[in-house]
Design a protein around this motif. Structure first.
Motif, PDB file in Angstrom:
ATOM      1  N   GLY A  40      45.186  28.507 -41.454  1.00 53.80           N
ATOM      2  CA  GLY A  40      45.166  28.261 -40.017  1.00 53.80           C
ATOM      3  C   GLY A  40      43.967  28.893 -39.340  1.00 53.80           C
ATOM      4  N   ARG A  41      43.627  30.119 -39.736  1.00 52.12           N
ATOM      5  CA  ARG A  41      42.457  30.764 -39.140  1.00 52.12           C
ATOM      6  C   ARG A  41      41.183  30.008 -39.496  1.00 52.12           C
ATOM      7  NH1 ARG A  41      40.210  36.716 -40.700  1.00 52.12           N
ATOM      8  NH2 ARG A  41      40.271  35.698 -42.730  1.00 52.12           N
ATOM      9  N   ALA A  42      41.056  29.584 -40.750  1.00 52.19           N
ATOM     10  CA  ALA A  42      39.858  28.835 -41.161  1.00 52.19           C
ATOM     11  C   ALA A  42      39.757  27.522 -40.399  1.00 52.19           C
ATOM     12  CB  ALA A  42      39.894  28.587 -42.662  1.00 52.19           C
ATOM     13  N   TRP A  43      40.899  26.862 -40.210  1.00 54.34           N
ATOM     14  CA  TRP A  43      40.903  25.604 -39.465  1.00 54.34           C
ATOM     15  C   TRP A  43      40.484  25.832 -38.018  1.00 54.34           C
ATOM     16  CZ3 TRP A  43      45.076  24.432 -35.850  1.00 54.34           C
ATOM     17  CH2 TRP A  43      44.966  23.172 -35.267  1.00 54.34           C
ATOM     18  N   LEU A  44      41.013  26.874 -37.392  1.00 52.74           N
ATOM     19  CA  LEU A  44      40.656  27.158 -35.997  1.00 52.74           C
ATOM     20  C   LEU A  44      39.162  27.478 -35.859  1.00 52.74           C
ATOM     21  CD1 LEU A  44      43.721  29.334 -34.955  1.00 52.74           C
ATOM     22  CD2 LEU A  44      43.131  27.083 -34.032  1.00 52.74           C
ATOM     23  N   ARG A  45      38.621  28.196 -36.821  1.00 57.21           N
ATOM     24  CA  ARG A  45      37.203  28.541 -36.755  1.00 57.21           C
ATOM     25  C   ARG A  45      36.307  27.311 -36.927  1.00 57.21           C
ATOM     26  NH1 ARG A  45      36.626  34.135 -40.333  1.00 57.21           N
ATOM     27  NH2 ARG A  45      37.167  35.575 -38.621  1.00 57.21           N
ATOM     28  N   ALA A  46      36.784  26.350 -37.722  1.00 59.84           N
ATOM     29  CA  ALA A  46      35.937  25.203 -38.045  1.00 59.84           C
ATOM     30  C   ALA A  46      36.076  24.048 -37.052  1.00 59.84           C
ATOM     31  CB  ALA A  46      36.269  24.713 -39.454  1.00 59.84           C
ATOM     32  N   ARG A  47      37.206  23.965 -36.353  1.00 56.94           N
ATOM     33  CA  ARG A  47      37.449  22.794 -35.513  1.00 56.94           C
ATOM     34  C   ARG A  47      36.625  22.829 -34.228  1.00 56.94           C
ATOM     35  NH1 ARG A  47      41.007  23.065 -31.149  1.00 56.94           N
ATOM     36  NH2 ARG A  47      41.604  20.913 -31.527  1.00 56.94           N
ATOM     37  N   ARG A  48      36.389  21.672 -33.701  1.00 60.48           N
ATOM     38  CA  ARG A  48      35.688  21.548 -32.422  1.00 60.48           C
ATOM     39  C   ARG A  48      36.707  21.464 -31.287  1.00 60.48           C
ATOM     40  NH1 ARG A  48      30.371  20.235 -32.403  1.00 60.48           N
ATOM     41  NH2 ARG A  48      29.393  19.762 -34.418  1.00 60.48           N
ATOM     42  N   PRO A  49      36.640  22.337 -30.293  1.00 60.51           N
ATOM     43  CA  PRO A  49      37.575  22.231 -29.161  1.00 60.51           C
ATOM     44  C   PRO A  49      37.464  20.859 -28.512  1.00 60.51           C
ATOM     45  CG  PRO A  49      36.380  24.307 -29.098  1.00 60.51           C
ATOM     46  CD  PRO A  49      35.725  23.477 -30.157  1.00 60.51           C
ATOM     47  N   ALA A  50      38.586  20.343 -28.067  1.00 60.33           N
ATOM     48  CA  ALA A  50      38.625  19.016 -27.457  1.00 60.33           C
ATOM     49  C   ALA A  50      39.193  19.117 -26.052  1.00 60.33           C
ATOM     50  CB  ALA A  50      39.487  18.079 -28.301  1.00 60.33           C
ATOM     51  N   PRO A  51      38.824  18.172 -25.168  1.00 57.42           N
ATOM     52  CA  PRO A  51      39.320  18.211 -23.784  1.00 57.42           C
ATOM     53  C   PRO A  51      40.839  18.155 -23.690  1.00 57.42           C
ATOM     54  CG  PRO A  51      37.482  16.666 -23.993  1.00 57.42           C
ATOM     55  CD  PRO A  51      37.847  17.085 -25.382  1.00 57.42           C
ATOM     56  N   GLN A  52      41.489  17.480 -24.636  1.00 59.62           N
ATOM     57  CA  GLN A  52      42.947  17.353 -24.557  1.00 59.62           C
ATOM     58  C   GLN A  52      43.684  18.551 -25.131  1.00 59.62           C
ATOM     59  OE1 GLN A  52      40.950  15.568 -26.485  1.00 59.62           O
ATOM     60  NE2 GLN A  52      41.906  14.938 -28.420  1.00 59.62           N
TER      61      GLN A  52
END
Length: 593
Positions: free
Chosen positions: A65-77
């Motif tokens: 989960g931490r790796a996913w959060l670090r890699a993902r791009r924040p989105a408007p929704q």
């Protein structure tokens, strides 16, 4: 990501939870291998107030989960909770207000949620702990609830009682606790039937810890494994040394404060004392006081005061107020979790291999049977097939119990490692009240098992076998399913391996191994079938270092000796010459100790 998808950190599970307020499964771009469907109890706004309710979603592992959060791009929704956790994962030093949805998991008492500060603190501690275990050489990957359990254990200064359900990994949590103290010598005291399992688990998962025997010199980074029998015979050996972690496995075996074993265990000097048991209250509440005073003297007060404040009101008057007081008091001493509570990620059908020790009597009988067969000669052609199958049957019966192969009715305890290990397991099953099926391919073994349960526990346990009339067979099944009889049922593998619905059972034990894994699977499916709404745990017992090791291997590989025995053809059996067959059947070094 579906608009409104929330992300909550679960401190008591050391994992993340993606969910939707609309109670619909969120569409997620979380890594597929790390996200599993789950249901959690969260504090959710409802009509202007906060209510606790079950929410479906996806559970994601701590590191994944931490790796996913670090890699993902924040989105408007992104929801506020998802946006905040994403920001904190990418910029840990940034201070950000944590919305309630980000930390709305209920605490252990089910009545509160952790504060934002406590939640982020528990998260950092869990990540640090996982990193430290990896650096220390732990080769096992702890499940989230196991890591959270280790966090809880390390937070207890003097000691604790680890009372998780059977199969949730109490042993690996205890080993990881020892790994946190590399400068100390550690101690495990356990029944003889599980000592070899401790050695295997430590050797397999913690190369930084070295196992030493009862008589060897303990040093920093070693684990001395000894038994309760040796504790009684040689108490001074253990009380004269200082230990880091002293772990008492199947601790209910020394719950009587009047016994020498208990007094000796309590006198062992240790920085941390851990009682491991699936039944912290085996017979009455006084058992809990005894185990509590063993690991943390004085925590539960004097024995007399505990009896007056809790035993009498709860056991004799049914006081819910006293029970609530006791639950609040022991919340900081006992960690008790069930499969249903902490492991929804476990598959509905889990198979656990249980390696059992071989006794000296079994070893002598096993080696004698091999010597007699090979000295006499195995013959050739059809006669060879008959001789080999007879030898295999004899070896498997010796693995079960000497009394089976010798045609005896008893005595039964302390003659078979497998028999004694099953006894330890059934102690827990009996007190949890969950249904249990025990399969054996030998009618005589089934009768011995049923007789032992009657002798030791006073239970009239039915034995379902091929010699029963249909009416008797049906009555046994109906009474078991209706919970009208004992929670344990002994069954013949062949007679009861198909055509029965026994979904009351959530535990299945294969006492001996059949050559064909499909036969065992059919038997296990008596519990794991339509109508079963609980996870089913299947235990396969084997005597380590014997022919049963090879049967387990053949189940995985589906070739070799098992294939030969199943095919029924002379050519398959004759494909193994005497030397090859002897190498397969002889005792391995595991069984030579």
């Amino acid at each position: 990501m579906t608009p409104g998808t929330q992300l909550t950190y679960l401190p008591d599970r050391a994992s993340w939870f993606l969910w939707s307020p609309q109670s619909t499964a969120p569409e997620s771009d979380a890594p597929a291998g790390a996200a599993v469907p789950a249901t959690m109890r969260l504090a959710i706004p409802d009509g202007g107030e906060i209510v606790a309710r079950e929410v479906s979603g996806l559970e994601v592992g701590l590191r994944e989960g931490r790796a996913w959060l670090r890699a993902r791009r924040p989105a408007p929704q992104d929801s506020d909770s998802l946006r905040t956790w994403t920001r904190l994962a990418r910029h840990a030093e940034v201070a950000a207000p944590l919305p309630v949805a980000a930390h709305c998991a209920l605490s252990a008492d089910g009545a509160h949620i952790h504060t934002a500060g406590a939640t982020t603190g528990r998260l950092r501690d869990a990540l640090d702990l996982a990193d430290s275990l990896s650096a220390a050489g732990l080769t096992a990957t702890l499940r989230g609830y196991q890591l959270a359990g280790l966090q809880w254990l390390t937070g207890r200064e003097r000691g604790a009682i680890l009372a998780d359900d059977m199969g949730l990994g109490k042993t690996i949590q205890a080993i990881a606790l020892m790994l946190q103290q590399p400068g100390s010598a550690h101690l495990v005291i356990c029944p003889t039937s599980v000592s070899a399992n401790w050695e295997r688990e430590i050797t397999r998962h913690t190369p930084g810890l070295r196992v030493v025997g009862h008589r060897e010199e303990p040093r920093p980074g070693t684990v001395t494994i000894t038994t309760y029998a040796r504790l009684r015979r040689d108490p001074g050996r253990l009380t004269g040394l200082r230990w880091g972690v002293a772990a008492f496995d199947e601790a209910q075996q020394i719950k009587n404060p009047r016994t020498l074993a208990y007094r000796t265990a309590k006198a062992i000097p240790a920085g941390y004392r851990l009682a491991i048991t699936g039944t912290p209250v085996e017979n009455e509440l006084g058992d809990l006081w005894a185990l509590g005073d063993l690991v943390s003297p004085g925590f539960l007060g004097t024995r007399r005061r505990f009896h007056d404040r809790y035993v009498v009101p709860i056991q004799h008057r049914g006081s819910s107020t006293a029970a609530d007081r006791l639950a609040a008091l022991t919340g900081d001493l006992v960690l008790r979790r069930t499969k249903t509570e902490v492991a929804p990620e476990l598959p509905p059908r889990e198979v656990i291999d249980v390696a059992c020790t071989i006794t000296a009597e079994q070893r002598r009988l096993y080696e004698r049977a091999l010597t007699e067969a090979f000295d006499t000669g195995l013959g050739s052609g059809a006669a060879r097939r008959t001789t080999v199958l007879a030898l295999l049957t004899r070896l498997k019966q010796i693995c079960n119990h000497p009394a089976l192969v010798l045609g005896e009715q008893g005595p039964l305890p302390e003659r078979s490692g497998k028999f004694d290990r099953l006894g330890d397991m059934l102690d827990e099953v009996i007190h949890t009240g969950t249904g249990c099926l025990i399969f054996t391919q030998y009618t005589a073994m089934g009768r011995l098992l049923a007789a032992d349960l009657a002798d030791r526990h006073g239970l009239t346990v039915p034995f379902l076998h091929g010699g029963l009339r249909p009416a008797a067979r049906n009555r046994i099944v109906e009474e078991f399913q209706a919970s009208e009889g004992p929670s344990i049922l002994v069954l013949s593998l062949r007679a009861a391996g198909f055509g029965l619905n026994l979904t009351r059972a959530t535990t299945v034990v294969h006492y001996d191994r059949w050559w064909n894994p499909a036969v065992e699977d059919q038997a296990s499916d008596r519990a794991h079938r339509i109508g079963q709404d609980q996870p089913v745990t299947i235990y396969t017992l084997r005597t380590a270092g014997t022919v049963e090791d090879h049967i387990a291997t053949m189940h995985q590989r589906k070739r070799g000796l098992a294939q030969a025995a199943l095919s029924g053809g002379e050519a398959d059996l004759l494909a193994l010459d005497d030397d090859e067959l002897y190498d397969i059947l002889r005792l391995s070094p595991q069984a030579q100790r």
